[in-house]
Design a protein around this motif. Structure first.
Motif, PDB file in Angstrom:
ATOM      1  N   VAL A   1       0.832  -1.204   0.000  1.00 27.29           N
ATOM      2  CA  VAL A   1       0.000   0.000   0.000  1.00 27.29           C
ATOM      3  C   VAL A   1       0.867   1.256   0.000  1.00 27.29           C
ATOM      4  CG1 VAL A   1      -1.912  -1.158   1.169  1.00 27.29           C
ATOM      5  CG2 VAL A   1      -0.152  -0.009   2.535  1.00 27.29           C
ATOM      6  N   LEU A   2       0.184   2.398  -0.107  1.00 28.87           N
ATOM      7  CA  LEU A   2       0.812   3.720  -0.115  1.00 28.87           C
ATOM      8  C   LEU A   2       1.885   3.822  -1.199  1.00 28.87           C
ATOM      9  CD1 LEU A   2       0.966   4.474   3.707  1.00 28.87           C
ATOM     10  CD2 LEU A   2      -0.579   5.445   2.000  1.00 28.87           C
ATOM     11  N   ARG A   3       1.519   3.345  -2.362  1.00 24.11           N
ATOM     12  CA  ARG A   3       2.343   3.480  -3.556  1.00 24.11           C
ATOM     13  C   ARG A   3       1.516   4.189  -4.618  1.00 24.11           C
ATOM     14  NH1 ARG A   3       5.175  -2.488  -4.228  1.00 24.11           N
ATOM     15  NH2 ARG A   3       6.525  -2.384  -2.394  1.00 24.11           N
ATOM     16  N   ASN A   4       2.162   4.937  -5.443  1.00 19.51           N
ATOM     17  CA  ASN A   4       1.455   5.685  -6.488  1.00 19.51           C
ATOM     18  C   ASN A   4       1.082   4.719  -7.618  1.00 19.51           C
ATOM     19  OD1 ASN A   4       0.531   7.322  -8.533  1.00 19.51           O
ATOM     20  ND2 ASN A   4       2.138   8.849  -8.306  1.00 19.51           N
ATOM     21  N   VAL A   5      -0.197   4.413  -7.699  1.00 21.81           N
ATOM     22  CA  VAL A   5      -0.677   3.514  -8.750  1.00 21.81           C
ATOM     23  C   VAL A   5      -1.735   4.221  -9.608  1.00 21.81           C
ATOM     24  CG1 VAL A   5      -0.117   1.347  -7.586  1.00 21.81           C
ATOM     25  CG2 VAL A   5      -2.286   2.486  -7.074  1.00 21.81           C
ATOM     26  N   ALA A   6      -1.557   5.526  -9.774  1.00 24.94           N
ATOM     27  CA  ALA A   6      -2.497   6.298 -10.592  1.00 24.94           C
ATOM     28  C   ALA A   6      -2.474   5.837 -12.043  1.00 24.94           C
ATOM     29  CB  ALA A   6      -2.167   7.789 -10.501  1.00 24.94           C
ATOM     30  N   GLU A   7      -1.315   5.390 -12.510  1.00 28.70           N
ATOM     31  CA  GLU A   7      -1.189   4.889 -13.879  1.00 28.70           C
ATOM     32  C   GLU A   7      -0.713   3.443 -13.821  1.00 28.70           C
ATOM     33  OE1 GLU A   7      -2.019   6.501 -16.591  1.00 28.70           O
ATOM     34  OE2 GLU A   7      -2.541   8.361 -15.523  1.00 28.70           O
ATOM     35  N   VAL A   8      -1.540   2.542 -14.330  1.00 23.62           N
ATOM     36  CA  VAL A   8      -1.197   1.123 -14.362  1.00 23.62           C
ATOM     37  C   VAL A   8      -1.186   0.656 -15.816  1.00 23.62           C
ATOM     38  CG1 VAL A   8      -1.870  -1.203 -13.660  1.00 23.62           C
ATOM     39  CG2 VAL A   8      -2.211   0.720 -12.093  1.00 23.62           C
ATOM     40  N   ASP A   9      -0.121  -0.004 -16.205  1.00 24.86           N
ATOM     41  CA  ASP A   9       0.044  -0.490 -17.577  1.00 24.86           C
ATOM     42  C   ASP A   9       0.112  -2.009 -17.548  1.00 24.86           C
ATOM     43  OD1 ASP A   9       0.682  -1.046 -20.183  1.00 24.86           O
ATOM     44  OD2 ASP A   9       2.570   0.070 -20.214  1.00 24.86           O
TER      45      ASP A   9
ATOM     46  N   SER B   1      -6.667  -4.969 -10.244  1.00 20.87           N
ATOM     47  CA  SER B   1      -5.986  -5.812  -9.259  1.00 20.87           C
ATOM     48  C   SER B   1      -4.512  -5.447  -9.125  1.00 20.87           C
ATOM     49  CB  SER B   1      -6.131  -7.289  -9.645  1.00 20.87           C
ATOM     50  OG  SER B   1      -7.482  -7.703  -9.526  1.00 20.87           O
ATOM     51  N   LEU B   2      -3.855  -5.127 -10.223  1.00 21.82           N
ATOM     52  CA  LEU B   2      -2.459  -4.686 -10.130  1.00 21.82           C
ATOM     53  C   LEU B   2      -2.357  -3.442  -9.258  1.00 21.82           C
ATOM     54  CD1 LEU B   2      -1.107  -5.124 -13.786  1.00 21.82           C
ATOM     55  CD2 LEU B   2      -0.504  -6.494 -11.796  1.00 21.82           C
TER      56      LEU B   2
ATOM     57  N   LEU C   1      -2.753  -4.229  -5.681  1.00 22.11           N
ATOM     58  CA  LEU C   1      -1.576  -4.910  -5.153  1.00 22.11           C
ATOM     59  C   LEU C   1      -0.424  -3.937  -4.884  1.00 22.11           C
ATOM     60  CD1 LEU C   1      -1.444  -8.198  -7.263  1.00 22.11           C
ATOM     61  CD2 LEU C   1      -1.633  -8.040  -4.776  1.00 22.11           C
ATOM     62  N   GLY C   2      -0.548  -2.723  -5.428  1.00 25.74           N
ATOM     63  CA  GLY C   2       0.498  -1.734  -5.220  1.00 25.74           C
ATOM     64  C   GLY C   2       1.566  -1.726  -6.282  1.00 25.74           C
ATOM     65  N   VAL C   3       1.257  -2.221  -7.483  1.00 24.06           N
ATOM     66  CA  VAL C   3       2.222  -2.209  -8.578  1.00 24.06           C
ATOM     67  C   VAL C   3       1.599  -1.532  -9.794  1.00 24.06           C
ATOM     68  CG1 VAL C   3       3.339  -4.313  -7.761  1.00 24.06           C
ATOM     69  CG2 VAL C   3       1.534  -4.481  -9.477  1.00 24.06           C
ATOM     70  N   THR C   4       2.445  -1.037 -10.673  1.00 20.56           N
ATOM     71  CA  THR C   4       1.969  -0.335 -11.858  1.00 20.56           C
ATOM     72  C   THR C   4       2.182  -1.117 -13.140  1.00 20.56           C
ATOM     73  OG1 THR C   4       4.080   0.835 -12.123  1.00 20.56           O
ATOM     74  CG2 THR C   4       2.375   1.906 -10.772  1.00 20.56           C
ATOM     75  N   SER C   5       2.809  -2.292 -13.052  1.00 23.32           N
ATOM     76  CA  SER C   5       3.032  -3.119 -14.242  1.00 23.32           C
ATOM     77  C   SER C   5       3.346  -4.540 -13.814  1.00 23.32           C
ATOM     78  CB  SER C   5       4.185  -2.565 -15.087  1.00 23.32           C
ATOM     79  OG  SER C   5       5.420  -2.782 -14.427  1.00 23.32           O
ATOM     80  N   PHE C   6       3.274  -5.451 -14.782  1.00 27.09           N
ATOM     81  CA  PHE C   6       3.629  -6.838 -14.493  1.00 27.09           C
ATOM     82  C   PHE C   6       5.097  -6.977 -14.138  1.00 27.09           C
ATOM     83  CE2 PHE C   6      -0.324  -7.909 -16.813  1.00 27.09           C
ATOM     84  CZ  PHE C   6      -0.836  -8.850 -15.933  1.00 27.09           C
ATOM     85  N   ALA C   7       5.930  -6.071 -14.652  1.00 30.23           N
ATOM     86  CA  ALA C   7       7.368  -6.160 -14.379  1.00 30.23           C
ATOM     87  C   ALA C   7       7.681  -6.020 -12.895  1.00 30.23           C
ATOM     88  CB  ALA C   7       8.113  -5.093 -15.180  1.00 30.23           C
ATOM     89  N   GLU C   8       6.799  -5.392 -12.142  1.00 28.68           N
ATOM     90  CA  GLU C   8       7.029  -5.198 -10.708  1.00 28.68           C
ATOM     91  C   GLU C   8       6.582  -6.380  -9.868  1.00 28.68           C
ATOM     92  OE1 GLU C   8       5.338  -1.488  -9.432  1.00 28.68           O
ATOM     93  OE2 GLU C   8       5.971  -0.457 -11.261  1.00 28.68           O
ATOM     94  N   LEU C   9       5.912  -7.340 -10.482  1.00 22.39           N
ATOM     95  CA  LEU C   9       5.396  -8.487  -9.739  1.00 22.39           C
ATOM     96  C   LEU C   9       6.478  -9.530  -9.493  1.00 22.39           C
ATOM     97  CD1 LEU C   9       1.937  -9.410 -11.299  1.00 22.39           C
ATOM     98  CD2 LEU C   9       2.358  -8.509  -9.010  1.00 22.39           C
TER      99      LEU C   9
END
Length: 376
Positions: free
Chosen positions: A68-76, A334-335, A338-346
């Motif tokens: 949480v508390l991550r900037n996820v305004a833009e998710v790709d 869902s991304l 989860l607090g991520v902005t792309s699959f690369a962060e998973l």
């Protein structure tokens, strides 16, 4: 070719796509449009259907660990695979006899829907209208070709050459069908699909060995996918042969009964491969959260099988496209949660073992669905 479609059911999807707002609505509409034989072909599996249920159980036994508390305004949700940008790391998995779900020639309808969206499509060699016509239907789509071996080396090489000539991005050899399984829903009704009556050359699939993999790798540069890998031992042998893609699959539970769920197998394969090849997986995946779990666990592409059939039967090419849009919406939300902005962060730190809360079935991903899973 149209044996599964009731003539009165010609669904047109409006420009606003208002007809389908939830994925389970495709399943419900498909049930209306299809006769019992075609319906059982989608929802059924081998013998006790245990492997099929384990596919869903394996997915439902994974929980998320969100940050949480991550900037996820833009998710790709896009990725790059096969040198192409894809809107989702999703491939419409090879399904035989897709033509029974759509009067327009389903393989062409599916590849057009996938191409319009920006996902990959893998054509089964036993799905009409065939390799060349599907390429003509969507020349710019990311297309892969899957082969059931129905002849000798000359037959195999001819199929590879045709795939290369028609700009398929990869060639896939299915290896988990040495014997055709007992599909008891069909047997109980004494039903045999027209495509099964036309099938010839089954002994070649029974005799398939690693020598055919070597033959393809020695003579052709097209990336090779081996579909049906279920153990680390076979993954290691595939790597020794230079295979570029390991495809973890149990045929949707339609071949060997009492197998492991695909998501139970995937970590073993990821550990064995150690990044030396790319990994595909299918088996029960039909929600955006399912896709995320697989990618976090180490897969590179997720195959969508039954969900593509339901969407196709519900609304043809437009249904396939809309289904992918809804999957993308689920993935992006869902991304972000989860607090991520792309699959690369998973990675697998976002996953945790859990107890499944739904009884596993082909429909357990759709709790609002009012269809009895085992009625025939």
């Amino acid at each position: 070719m149209n044996e599964a479609i009731r003539p009165a059911q010609n669904v047109e999807l409006g420009a606003s796509n208002e007809e389908f707002q939830n994925l389970h609505e495709f399943v419900r509409k498909a049930r209306v449009n299809l006769n019992q034989n075609a319906w059982d072909y989608i929802v059924g599996a081998a013998e006790t259907e245990t492997t099929m249920r384990r596919n869903r159980m394996a997915l439902d036994e994974i929980a998320f660990r969100p940050r949480v508390l991550r900037n996820v305004a833009e998710v790709d949700a896009s990725v790059e695979r096969f040198g192409r940008k894809m809107r989702l790391p999703v491939m419409l998995a090879p399904v035989g006899a897709l033509e029974i779900f759509d009067p327009q020639g389903a393989a062409a309808s599916v590849v057009r829907g996938a191409g319009r969206f920006g996902a990959a499509h893998m054509l089964s060699s036993v799905s009409e209208p065939g390799l060349e016509k599907v390429a003509e239907a969507a020349p710019d789509a990311l297309r892969l070709f899957q082969l059931y071996v129905r002849g000798d080396d000359v037959f195999v090489e001819d199929c590879v050459r045709r795939a290369v000539a028609n700009n398929y991005a990869a060639f896939c050899l299915t290896v988990d069908t040495a014997h055709y399984s007992r599909r008891e829903r069909d047997i109980a009704k004494r039903y045999v699909r027209a495509s099964r009556n036309r099938a010839t050359g089954g002994d070649f699939q029974k005799g398939l060995e690693w020598r055919t993999v070597k033959l393809i790798k020695d003579k052709y540069k097209i990336p090779l996918i081996i579909k049906g890998i279920a153990t680390s031992e076979d993954a290691a042998i595939a790597l020794e042969h230079g295979v570029e893609w390991i495809y973890v699959s149990n045929h949707g539970g339609r071949q060997l009964d009492h197998g492991r769920g695909a998501m139970h197998v995937l970590p073993e394969i990821v550990d064995a491969v150690k990044g030396r090849a790319k990994i595909m997986v299918d088996g029960g995946f039909c929600r955006g959260s399912d896709i995320i779990k697989a990618i976090a666990a180490g897969a590179d592409i997720v195959g969508i099988g039954r969900m593509q059939c339901w969407a196709l039967a519900a609304a043809g090419e437009n249904g396939v496209h809309r289904m992918l849009e809804l999957l993308e919406d689920e993935v992006i939300r869902s991304l972000g949660l989860l607090g991520v902005t792309s699959f690369a962060e998973l990675n697998k730190s976002y996953l945790h073992p859990a107890t499944a809360t739904n009884a596993p079935s082909v429909f357990s991903a759709f709790p609002l669905l009012d269809i009895e899973p085992y009625r025939y």
